[in-house]
Design an enzyme around this catalytic site. Structure first.
Site, mmCIF file in Angstrom:
data_model
loop_
_atom_site.group_PDB
_atom_site.id
_atom_site.type_symbol
_atom_site.label_atom_id
_atom_site.label_comp_id
_atom_site.label_asym_id
_atom_site.label_seq_id
_atom_site.Cartn_x
_atom_site.Cartn_y
_atom_site.Cartn_z
ATOM 1 C CD GLU A 644 -3.054 -0.746 0.046
ATOM 2 O OE1 GLU A 644 -3.303 0.434 -0.235
ATOM 3 O OE2 GLU A 644 -3.549 -1.723 -0.548
ATOM 4 C CG ASP A 645 1.078 3.715 -2.732
ATOM 5 O OD1 ASP A 645 1.663 3.055 -3.596
ATOM 6 O OD2 ASP A 645 0.037 4.333 -2.913
ATOM 7 C CB ALA A 646 4.537 1.294 3.163
#
Lengths: 1022, 337
Positions: A644-646
């Site tokens: 999730e885009d971390a």
């Protein structure tokens, strides 16, 4: 300039706005700078002085330089001290030379008057309304503002007006317009209804059409045009309908015109009040003569202007105009956000209405307003931003234009016969919405105007264009039109040649010279539509009239920062503008940032100019005041902490200063004086007698009771040891013993801060002002938010030691590892190219350009990489830092400009075991600032119910919240206390039960309203 | 395929990296024994100058090579400024930022001569701490010869604070133990702060011994890494212009163009070692099949870039010692239980 007040006893002969100064009391007035006003919470304003002539007693008196109020001064305007100053002089005044100005400093706050977008005044708009086709004109003159409609209702033409209760048939209006001039005699002083109607027609209806000496001819023709030409034509053919959202029909109101409206209104009120006082006072017989000057107070105008700018409530009584939110606090989170704010355009449209027309992108917006830069949500499409080269016109005197038009063969409308008006060859000529006359050779008229404009004989911002549909020529010189410069093309050749560009590069020639030499001209939206504009030189054909200067200028300031936006999906640019550039990032805000004392300031410790620049970045000086760092990123998967885009971030990079930021906050207090001769005081630190040291709370205080710069303050420590006199002191009594109550300004934050500096000064009311600037240095930690310039935001998911990071053949470890899943759905190809261009820039030792619709090409960039022994696709061979073996895939890696957003975990982290409760309900408080509990909301409750976890429900909703032991009488069912039922007067059948306090509260509240709730108790096990 | 020889290799294909099938057992799959290790392991030092060393380590398993790389990066200790007492700082640079910058200055001090500090909050003592001082004040330059200059360096004195301004303050008998030239910043011209007249710094700096795991400033190397030895084979004859094109696909010196006996210009592999793994041959469809690029998996080209406090070789030796100690303590733990 002569301004006549309504009261003839007073004549204003001159008015003058001085340079900004500040009254230091005791009649000492000294010039001020904007920065001083910011620091001292003052208003940056200049005195308005007038020269007057008035009657005192029986003689006429003249007075010059009389102060009637103070005008807030826009920074960098002609009256500002910063106007035309060199960088050195600006530095002396603590001002950033790159600061764009254009805002006001009011009570220490920087306020921007947003550009207001509205429908143009004095122009006919034909559209389909309630009853059918209608033509509407909003007339606006200095005195009046009115709206006139002509519409069709059941096949009859009516004229409506906002002052009329009912519409009037048009034929009757025409009849009325034929009336004659009224001769005023003594007997006819009282107006008959006919006279009133005539006056109304002359002054109010279509107020902008001049009626001289009750000659209604022009107004009649105008009205006729509205009805006959526009409405009837539109009824027959839809193409005659106008578009309300078309930008040629819009005007932008700037701060100047808004302030002038405001001033005019308050000045009239000022005179009206003066007149009222004079009329009241003069008849009385006094020892001293009535002197009107004594009653001219300067605070009415000052306060009114300051109030309007500081609240944003623009109330103009004359026009019954009431607008909210005209001004906004200048967002100083980054340099670009401040710059972006100056270009913001606010639409007058209601935000709540769900119509798409005004919100959607208008083709006529091209080049004038940025297509990407608009907020999401309710203000979407209503708040816009100017494009890079847009110019908003100011009003130009129309007399030379009238003369020129007459000389070019326009016949005065008052002097031509009606047959001539309707002749098929004749074109009607309009000037700012008013009929000027008729021409048979409109072509020549336009040619003459354009030539004269290019030669510089008339203003460059005058626009002229024909409408073949209306058979009209429109000339405009009014203020608020959007216009934009274009290179003139003649005979298929642009007038700007290589020689000119060479001179420009050499610095011999400036933009003004291009204008003066007639190589470039400004076109407004309407004239743009009459031109043939080529985007690039290669597109020029024989009928091309103009050439675009640079295509990237169709974007605004904020959108211009995104590299390669033409490779991104449009919503991504929007998000990037929103997230990355406009609002929420840490960076630099100006060269004077260290001298400022803002309420909140986020600074990056080591900001860098981006490796991939754009032309807009250079134009807006973003590379001089950057807000981000070039991080080497590797696009690969690493652990599971990058979903999730971390982002995975290298600990060594953080250690070396990547993403480190300074957070400044300020704390403020004023020392008030009270009417009873008492005042607030500050005392030194309290000394603990056991060890002769200040008590812990006061351990940071200096001897004067204010914190010392450089100290580390912790939660609940005192910043200013202030105390306030208790109200008990009797006014007038001169007793010396005044009692004080401690009201310390204390530091409230779980993370300690350093004191950067302390400012002690006085504000405008001459009360002492103490400002304390607090500083925190923050290194990135898990949960801090970062964003690239393409709207790809992500939080840090894991901080990894350098040795665990993958490394390539050169021993380079990435700073950030980004998960490749961020790409496919978002399609931010621009980011991929930015990485490639940035990498090539590093090896080549230069900056690459990612300018919109241009920039360095991928092929060239690849070639550079190959030249330096890198893979042409930017994919490198990597080794795993954990196993030490080569990775199976090639990793796309290189520098990407990353910005730290202001959302940091430290400001958001919150947990609570036990803590404060609300007094009334005894339930835990709400919110982080009050150390509140985490709510088990309705949906969570539903889950527990669905699961059947009833004891859990009891525990969450009662035991851990507001459990309360209540005595209930089994006999009467009412609440008792201490084992006693007060209504039964017995303790025999009272039992104790547990219930939420909120429930108990409800029962007692109901009882207070004379409603008894009786409880029936049963044993739990039955 | 001819790459399936006795050596373990990774093959650099167009889109992914694969492994070959070695003909016999290699170091990758045979069990680690000290006898084998002694027999196969070989170190060739290629370059050792300016605190930068490159050496080939042949015949070891990647895990070992990686262990040493990791140890050098994060566990070999060095000295760095860890505590700064700020007595006065009127410059525009914030105290924390200044302290951070000072911490990152590499120091000249042999960490083996110092002990770890046991209690971080205690005052530094002679065996574990080096004390420095930075006292500097900026003023106007009164020299008449430079009165008219508008350059900052002429107008002011001490307007730039460099690492050379840091002075060592010996504690205890440190004066006898170290020479003045042994202690201090390695580079004299690291810019610490910029000042203007009236600005003043008065700092006490305390350097302690720690390792890179704690903070990157304690790492004794700028970086330490290795790469696998590249091996390039030309599998079919490439001649004429194609040969030059092929040459351009690799780093200079990798591919040579020679005249064969027929007088044709043919591409040959000169020295594959210089290849950077850029794989640019894959841009040309017609040359793709002409070469096979691989890397030998038990041949490591190590590069140790020392920060300057220790010789790279010593850093490596320290890493070896660390590993030995770690093994010893592990064995001890195992035996004791």
């Amino acid at each position: 300039m002569a301004v006549f007040s309504e009261w003839s006893g007073l004549l204003y002969t001159n008015v003058h706005v001085g340079t900004p100064d500040v009254d230091e009391g005791f009649n000492i007035i000294k010039p001020t700078t904007p920065h001083e006003c910011r620091l001292r919470d003052m208003t940056y304003s200049a005195p308005i002085s007038v020269d007057i002539e008035y009657t005192r007693g029986s003689q006429r008196v003249a007075k010059t330089g009389l102060l009637i109020g103070r005008m807030p001064i826009m920074l960098r305007s002609s009256n500002c001290v910063l106007c035309n100053k060199s960088e050195y002089e600006l530095a002396k005044m603590n001002e950033c030379p790159l600061d764009p100005g254009g805002y006001f400093v009011v009570k220490g706050q920087e306020k921007v008057i947003l550009i207001q977008e509205q429908l143009s005044k004095n122009r006919m708009i034909v559209e389909v309304a309630k009853f059918g086709v209608q033509c509407q004109v909003t007339s606006s003159t200095h005195e009046k503002k009115s709206r006139t409609n002509v519409f069709v209702k059941s096949n009859k033409y009516y004229m409506g007006h906002n002052t009329f209760t009912d519409p009037i048939p048009v034929s009757i209006v025409f009849k009325a317009l034929n009336s004659q001039k009224r001769y005023v005699t003594a007997a006819s002083k009282i107006k008959s209804p006919t006279d009133e109607a005539r006056d109304l027609l002359a002054t109010t209806v279509l107020a902008h059409v001049p009626v001289i000496d009750y000659n209604f001819r022009q107004k009649a023709i105008y009205l006729g045009l509205m009805v006959v030409k526009r409405v009837i034509e539109a009824q027959a053919d839809k193409k005659f309908l106008d578009d309300r959202d078309y930008y040629g029909n819009k005007r932008l109101e700037l701060a100047g015109s808004l302030i002038s409206l405001m001033f005019e209104d308050v000045f009239k009120r000022f005179n009206w009040e003066l007149k009222a006082i004079a009329e009241k006072t003069i008849p009385k017989i006094r020892a001293t003569q009535f002197d009107v000057v004594k009653y001219m107070r300067s605070d009415l105008i000052t306060n009114c202007l300051v109030f309007a700018i500081s609240t944003g409530n623009w109330t103009i009584k004359r026009f019954r105009m009431e607008r909210m939110g005209v001004t906004q606090v200048l967002s100083r989170l980054s340099y670009i956000s401040a710059l972006g704010m100056m270009t913001r355009v606010n639409s007058q449209f209601e935000k709540t209405r769900k119509v798409s027309g005004p919100r959607s992108l208008q083709p006529s917006q091209w080049g004038m307003l940025c297509p990407s830069d608009t907020p999401e949500g309710e203000a979407c499409g209503l708040v816009k931003n100017l494009a890079l080269m847009t110019h908003i016109t100011t009003e130009v005197d129309d007399n030379p234009l009238i003369r020129l038009a007459i000389n070019s063969g326009v016949q005065d409308i008052n002097k031509v016969t009606s047959i001539y008006i309707h002749s098929p060859l004749a074109f009607m000529v309009f000037l700012n919405g008013n009929i000027l006359g008729i021409t048979k050779n409109y072509h020549m008229l336009i040619q003459v105007f354009r030539t004269m404009r290019r030669k510089g004989y008339i203003s460059g911002y005058v626009s002229i264009y024909p409408s073949y549909l209306h058979k009209c020529v429109y000339i405009s010189c009014d203020g608020g039109r959007l216009c934009r410069p274009y290179i003139i093309v003649e005979n298929g050749q642009p007038l700007v040649t290589k020689q000119h560009i060479f001179e420009l590069e050499k610095g011999i020639r400036g933009f003004e010279d291009f204008l003066n030499d007639g190589l470039i001209e400004f076109l407004d939206v309407n004239e743009e539509n009459d031109s043939n504009i080529a985007c690039y030189e290669k597109d020029i054909v024989y009928h091309t009239t103009h050439l675009e200067i640079a295509t990237f200028t169709i974007l605004g300031v904020c959108a211009g920062l995104v590299p390669y936006p033409h490779h991104n999906q449009s919503p991504e640019i929007l998000t990037s503008v929103l997230w990355g550039n406009r609002l929420w990032k840490c960076g630099t805000i100006g060269y004077n940032q260290k001298n400022r004392m803002d309420t909140l300031l986020y600074n990056l410790v080591y900001p860098q100019a981006p490796m991939v620049k754009t032309k807009s970045i250079e134009l807006t000086n973003f590379d001089k005041l950057p807000a981000g760092q070039n991080a080497t990123i590797a696009v690969m998967s690493y652990s599971g902490y990058d979903i999730e885009d971390a982002l995975i971030i290298n600990k060594a990079s953080i250690d070396r200063g990547f993403g480190r930021c300074l957070v400044y906050k300020n704390s403020k207090c004023v020392m008030k004086r009270y009417a009873n001769q008492t005042f607030d005081r500050i005392q030194g630190p309290l000394i603990d007698t056991t060890n002769n040291q200040p008590v812990w709370k006061h351990s940071c205080l200096d001897n004067d009771g204010i914190v010392a710069p450089g100290e580390l303050v912790e939660n609940r420590q005192v910043l200013v040891n202030k105390s306030v006199p208790t109200v008990s002191a009797v006014p007038g009594s001169t007793n010396t013993s005044v009692e004080y109550k401690d009201t310390p300004i204390s530091y409230r934050n779980n993370e300690p801060s350093y004191i950067e500096k302390v400012l002690i000064s006085t504000n405008e009311e001459d009360t002492t002002l103490i400002k304390i600037l607090l500083r925190q240095t923050r290194r990135p930690e898990i949960g801090d938010k970062f964003s690239s310039r393409h709207g790809q935001k992500g939080v840090i998911g894991l901080v990894v030691e350098q040795e665990d990071m993958p490394f390539n053949e050169y021993g380079i470890c990435p700073d950030i590892i980004m998960n490749p899943h961020g790409y496919p759905s978002r399609m931010t190809v621009g980011k991929l190219i930015e990485l490639l261009a940035g990498k090539a820039g590093l090896v080549e030792g230069k900056f690459h350009y990612g300018t919109a619709f241009g920039g360095s090409k991928v092929e060239d960039v690849s070639e550079e990489l190959v030249k330096h022994g890198f893979n042409y696709q930017g994919k490198d061979f990597f080794y795993s830092g954990i196993t030490g073996e080569p990775l199976e895939a090639y990793i796309y890696s290189g520098p990407v400009y990353y910005q730290k957003l202001k959302h940091m975990v430290q400001d958001k982290i919150h947990a609570r075991g036990r803590g404060p409760r609300a007094v009334l309900t005894r339930q835990p408080t709400e919110g982080r600032s009050r150390d509140g509990g985490l709510r088990l909301g309705e949906m969570e409750r539903d889950c527990l119910i669905g699961y059947g976890a009833s004891m859990m429900l009891v525990e969450r909703l009662m035991v851990s919240s507001d459990q309360c032991e209540v005595d209930v009488c089994n006999k009467c069912g009412r609440l008792g206390y201490c084992g006693w039922c007060n209504s039964c007067k017995s303790s025999g059948q009272v039992s104790s039960i547990t219930m939420p306090y909120a429930c108990k509260l409800l029962l007692t509240e109901l009882q207070a309203m004379n409603i008894t709730a009786r409880l029936t108790l049963n044993h739990y096990c039955e | 395929m001819e790459l399936n020889d006795e050596k373990p290799r990774v093959i650099l294909n167009e889109y992914k990296v694969t492994q070959n099938l070695p003909t016999g057992p290699t170091i990758l799959d045979e069990q680690f024994t000290i006898r084998n290790f002694k027999r196969k392991c070989r170190i060739v030092i290629v370059r050792n100058e300016n605190f930068e060393m490159e050496f080939d380590w042949i015949g070891i398993h990647p895990f070992l090579a990686n262990t040493f790389r990791r140890l050098m990066l994060s566990e070999v200790p060095s000295m760095a400024i860890d505590k700064v007492h700020i007595h006065n700082n009127t410059s525009i640079i914030q105290d924390e930022v200044l302290a951070h910058r000072l911490g990152l200055i590499p120091l000249k001090a042999d960490p083996t001569l110092f002990e770890y500090k046991s209690d971080a909050s205690a005052e530094g003592t002679e065996p574990d701490t080096l004390e420095f001082e930075l006292k500097i004040k900026c003023s106007y330059n009164k020299e008449t010869s430079k009165r008219d200059s508008s350059r900052a360096e002429d107008m002011y004195k001490n307007n730039n604070v460099y690492s050379k301004h840091i002075k060592w303050v010996p504690i205890g008998n440190q004066k006898e133990r170290f020479k003045d030239s042994d202690v201090g910043p390695i580079e004299p011209d690291i810019l610490i702060a910029k000042m203007r007249p009236g600005h003043e710094l008065d700092l006490k700096l305390f350097a302690v011994k720690s390792c890179g795991k704690d903070h990157a400033k304690f790492s004794p190397v700028a970086t330490a890494f290795y790469r696998l030895l590249p091996d390039i084979k030309i599998v079919r004859e490439v001649e004429g212009d194609d040969a030059y094109r092929l040459q351009k696909c690799f780093s200079p010196g990798v591919i040579g163009v020679r005249q064969d006996k027929n007088g044709k210009k043919v591409a040959v592999v000169n020295n594959a070692r210089y290849d950077t793994g850029s794989r640019n041959v894959y841009r040309y469809d017609d040359l793709k099949d002409a070469v096979v690029m691989s890397k030998i998996q038990d041949h490591f080209i190590f590069t140790i870039e020392s920060v300057g406090a220790m010789q790279p070789a010593d850093i490596f030796k320290e890493a070896v010692k660390l590993l030995r100690d770690k093994c010893a303590s592990l064995l001890e733990e195992l035996n004791s239980s």
